[in-house]
Design a protein around this motif. Structure first.
Motif, PDB file in Angstrom:
ATOM      1  N   THR A 110       0.824  -1.214   0.000  1.00  0.00           N
ATOM      2  CA  THR A 110       0.000   0.000   0.000  1.00  0.00           C
ATOM      3  C   THR A 110       0.851   1.253   0.000  1.00  0.00           C
ATOM      4  N   VAL A 111       1.997   1.201   0.646  1.00  0.00           N
ATOM      5  CA  VAL A 111       2.856   2.384   0.753  1.00  0.00           C
ATOM      6  C   VAL A 111       3.383   2.781  -0.620  1.00  0.00           C
ATOM      7  N   VAL A 112       4.001   1.838  -1.334  1.00  0.00           N
ATOM      8  CA  VAL A 112       4.637   2.184  -2.607  1.00  0.00           C
ATOM      9  C   VAL A 112       3.618   2.527  -3.677  1.00  0.00           C
ATOM     10  N   LYS A 113       2.382   2.072  -3.521  1.00  0.00           N
ATOM     11  CA  LYS A 113       1.356   2.387  -4.506  1.00  0.00           C
ATOM     12  C   LYS A 113       0.703   3.747  -4.245  1.00  0.00           C
ATOM     13  N   ASN A 114       1.051   4.380  -3.132  1.00  0.00           N
ATOM     14  CA  ASN A 114       0.428   5.658  -2.791  1.00  0.00           C
ATOM     15  C   ASN A 114       1.419   6.790  -2.593  1.00  0.00           C
ATOM     16  N   ILE A 115       2.662   6.573  -2.992  1.00  0.00           N
ATOM     17  CA  ILE A 115       3.655   7.647  -2.945  1.00  0.00           C
ATOM     18  C   ILE A 115       4.286   7.781  -4.318  1.00  0.00           C
ATOM     19  N   GLU A 116       4.855   8.953  -4.573  1.00  0.00           N
ATOM     20  CA  GLU A 116       5.558   9.198  -5.826  1.00  0.00           C
ATOM     21  C   GLU A 116       6.977   9.640  -5.509  1.00  0.00           C
ATOM     22  N   VAL A 117       7.937   9.001  -6.152  1.00  0.00           N
ATOM     23  CA  VAL A 117       9.346   9.317  -5.931  1.00  0.00           C
ATOM     24  C   VAL A 117       9.891   9.926  -7.217  1.00  0.00           C
ATOM     25  N   TYR A 118      10.460  11.118  -7.131  1.00  0.00           N
ATOM     26  CA  TYR A 118      10.945  11.811  -8.318  1.00  0.00           C
ATOM     27  C   TYR A 118      12.171  12.637  -7.956  1.00  0.00           C
ATOM     28  N   GLY A 119      12.820  13.188  -8.981  1.00  0.00           N
ATOM     29  CA  GLY A 119      14.001  14.017  -8.739  1.00  0.00           C
ATOM     30  C   GLY A 119      15.087  13.219  -8.044  1.00  0.00           C
ATOM     31  N   GLU A 120      15.498  13.700  -6.854  1.00  0.00           N
ATOM     32  CA  GLU A 120      16.459  12.988  -6.015  1.00  0.00           C
ATOM     33  C   GLU A 120      15.801  12.578  -4.696  1.00  0.00           C
ATOM     34  N   MET A 121      14.469  12.370  -4.736  1.00  0.00           N
ATOM     35  CA  MET A 121      13.702  12.166  -3.517  1.00  0.00           C
ATOM     36  C   MET A 121      13.817  10.764  -2.933  1.00  0.00           C
ATOM     37  N   HIS A 122      14.577   9.872  -3.595  1.00  0.00           N
ATOM     38  CA  HIS A 122      14.703   8.522  -3.043  1.00  0.00           C
ATOM     39  C   HIS A 122      15.331   8.529  -1.653  1.00  0.00           C
ATOM     40  N   ARG A 123      16.115   9.576  -1.347  1.00  0.00           N
ATOM     41  CA  ARG A 123      16.718   9.675  -0.016  1.00  0.00           C
ATOM     42  C   ARG A 123      15.674   9.896   1.066  1.00  0.00           C
ATOM     43  N   TYR A 124      14.527  10.395   0.668  1.00  0.00           N
ATOM     44  CA  TYR A 124      13.526  10.824   1.643  1.00  0.00           C
ATOM     45  C   TYR A 124      12.242  10.017   1.572  1.00  0.00           C
ATOM     46  N   ILE A 125      12.323   8.784   1.099  1.00  0.00           N
ATOM     47  CA  ILE A 125      11.112   7.975   1.010  1.00  0.00           C
ATOM     48  C   ILE A 125      10.434   7.829   2.378  1.00  0.00           C
ATOM     49  N   PRO A 126      11.161   7.631   3.484  1.00  0.00           N
ATOM     50  CA  PRO A 126      10.460   7.599   4.785  1.00  0.00           C
ATOM     51  C   PRO A 126       9.710   8.899   5.079  1.00  0.00           C
ATOM     52  N   VAL A 127      10.281  10.032   4.687  1.00  0.00           N
ATOM     53  CA  VAL A 127       9.613  11.316   4.913  1.00  0.00           C
ATOM     54  C   VAL A 127       8.377  11.427   4.033  1.00  0.00           C
ATOM     55  N   ILE A 128       8.502  11.037   2.761  1.00  0.00           N
ATOM     56  CA  ILE A 128       7.359  11.064   1.848  1.00  0.00           C
ATOM     57  C   ILE A 128       6.248  10.160   2.379  1.00  0.00           C
ATOM     58  N   ALA A 129       6.627   8.975   2.858  1.00  0.00           N
ATOM     59  CA  ALA A 129       5.634   8.040   3.399  1.00  0.00           C
ATOM     60  C   ALA A 129       4.937   8.631   4.626  1.00  0.00           C
ATOM     61  N   LYS A 130       5.702   9.286   5.477  1.00  0.00           N
ATOM     62  CA  LYS A 130       5.106   9.896   6.669  1.00  0.00           C
ATOM     63  C   LYS A 130       4.097  10.972   6.295  1.00  0.00           C
ATOM     64  N   TRP A 131       4.453  11.854   5.348  1.00  0.00           N
ATOM     65  CA  TRP A 131       3.535  12.904   4.916  1.00  0.00           C
ATOM     66  C   TRP A 131       2.296  12.318   4.252  1.00  0.00           C
ATOM     67  N   ALA A 132       2.425  11.098   3.678  1.00  0.00           N
ATOM     68  CA  ALA A 132       1.273  10.447   3.045  1.00  0.00           C
ATOM     69  C   ALA A 132       0.398   9.721   4.064  1.00  0.00           C
ATOM     70  N   GLY A 133       0.799   9.750   5.330  1.00  0.00           N
ATOM     71  CA  GLY A 133      -0.029   9.160   6.381  1.00  0.00           C
ATOM     72  C   GLY A 133       0.423   7.799   6.868  1.00  0.00           C
ATOM     73  N   PHE A 134       1.552   7.311   6.381  1.00  0.00           N
ATOM     74  CA  PHE A 134       2.068   6.006   6.821  1.00  0.00           C
ATOM     75  C   PHE A 134       3.055   6.251   7.958  1.00  0.00           C
ATOM     76  N   ALA A 135       2.543   6.202   9.167  1.00  0.00           N
ATOM     77  CA  ALA A 135       3.310   6.681  10.325  1.00  0.00           C
ATOM     78  C   ALA A 135       4.125   5.595  11.018  1.00  0.00           C
ATOM     79  N   LYS A 136       3.806   4.323  10.782  1.00  0.00           N
ATOM     80  CA  LYS A 136       4.521   3.261  11.496  1.00  0.00           C
ATOM     81  C   LYS A 136       5.788   2.905  10.716  1.00  0.00           C
ATOM     82  N   ILE A 137       6.851   3.622  11.043  1.00  0.00           N
ATOM     83  CA  ILE A 137       8.130   3.474  10.353  1.00  0.00           C
ATOM     84  C   ILE A 137       9.175   2.966  11.339  1.00  0.00           C
ATOM     85  N   GLY A 138       9.824   1.879  10.988  1.00  0.00           N
ATOM     86  CA  GLY A 138      10.815   1.285  11.875  1.00  0.00           C
ATOM     87  C   GLY A 138      12.182   1.191  11.235  1.00  0.00           C
ATOM     88  N   GLU A 139      13.112   0.664  12.004  1.00  0.00           N
ATOM     89  CA  GLU A 139      14.498   0.574  11.548  1.00  0.00           C
ATOM     90  C   GLU A 139      15.062  -0.792  11.905  1.00  0.00           C
TER      91      GLU A 139
END
Length: 316
Positions: free
Chosen positions: A163-192
């Motif tokens: 669900t996460v990858v189907k609801n976010i868009e990665v462009y430019g050099e934004m691959h570094r910030y996929i966790p940030v993009i996911a958080k702004w899209a409402g996917f808050a449960k992010i682990g390490e």
């Protein structure tokens, strides 16, 4: 399908046979149903011919070839669109990420219900010219994004719910910030998860200082778009109000100073001789420009086709 492994690559012909063989072995040992999507980002070293050969020997290995080099973000976004697995794993093609990490990443997504698990290369095999900028970059990203539990935003080894990858868009050099993009899209449960960082076996690193500078600029873009993308006037209007307020204070001070001097029979100086006059002028002009920018940004935002597109998690 259990897992889709998305591997963006650029001129990594030497590592592809070993990498795909390793991934297949891990998948077979754990009885996962899977696919490996190799996204060739315009390689010119024969990587695509190698992908064709690997596909012939293993139908679970699939390939996507760009006509030219677009960058890692484009490769990841295209891989995400093609992925069919319930869990998507991303990793680099240079063998510095270990496929042996995949089962645990998969387990945590499925059993612990994480939206995203980001790898953390706690022990790195990189020169100081790369590790020091990376530490600074990660510290700045943690502070601006509010995701304080991640140590390595740019680690290529990550796991996502479909669900996460189907609801976010990665462009430019934004691959570094996929966790940030996911958080702004409402996917808050992010682990390490601490992962192994292996020494580079083939080829050479694509890292450069320009990527660090561009990364900081992209972070500012993500922060602004994520917070004010649907209400830009809140940002520009607030800045314009502060500027107008500062200019008004300066004008009041100039007027009060002149009236005070007149009341005490002191020859007042001309307003244009007062530095505050120019500060007030600049502040008022800047405030006007910020308000106009806010109005234009609002028009653009209201014209965007995704202006009323929101992340809906469930409907009953």
């Amino acid at each position: 399908m259990d897992i889709s492994v998305v591997v963006p690559l650029y001129n990594e012909i030497e590592s592809l046979p070993e990498l795909t063989s390793w991934i297949s072995r891990v998948m077979d040992d754990n009885r996962f149903t899977y696919e490996v999507i190799l996204v060739d980002d315009g390689s010119n070293d024969g990587s695509w011919e190698m992908i064709r050969k690997l596909n012939t020997g293993n139908p679970f290995i699939k390939g996507i070839k760009f006509r030219r080099n677009y960058g890692k973000s484009a490769a990841l976004n295209t891989g995400f669109e093609a992925a069919k697995g319930n869990v998507i794993i991303t990793m680099d093609a240079d063998l510095q990420d270990s496929p042996d990490e995949i089962p645990e990443l998969y387990r945590r997504i499925v059993e612990e219900k994480y939206d995203l698990i980001s790898g953390w290369k706690a022990k790195r095999h990189d020169p100081l010219s790369k590790t020091i900028p990376t530490k600074l970059f990660n510290a700045a990203t943690r502070r601006m994004s509010g995701i304080h539990n991640l140590h390595d935003f740019n680690c290529g080894l990550k796991a996502y719910r479909k669900t996460v990858v189907k609801n976010i868009e990665v462009y430019g050099e934004m691959h570094r910030y996929i966790p940030v993009i996911a958080k702004w899209a409402g996917f808050a449960k992010i682990g390490e998860q601490i992962v192994e960082h292996r020494p580079r076996k083939y080829g050479k690193t694509k890292f450069g200082i320009s990527r660090f500078i561009n990364g900081l600029l992209d972070l500012m873009s993500i922060f602004f778009v994520g917070k004010f993308g649907k209400r830009p006037m809140h940002f520009f209007g607030a800045m314009g109000t502060l500027s107008f307020f500062a200019g008004t204070i300066c004008v009041i001070w100039i007027i009060w100073e002149k009236l005070y001097n007149l009341a005490h029979h002191i020859v007042p100086r001309q307003p244009t001789d007062n530095p505050l006059f120019y500060i007030a002028l600049v502040a008022v002009i800047l405030g006007s420009q910020l308000f106009l920018t806010g109005f234009v940004a609002e028009l653009v935002a209201r014209s965007a086709h995704e202006r009323n597109k929101y992340q809906v998690e469930e409907v009953i």
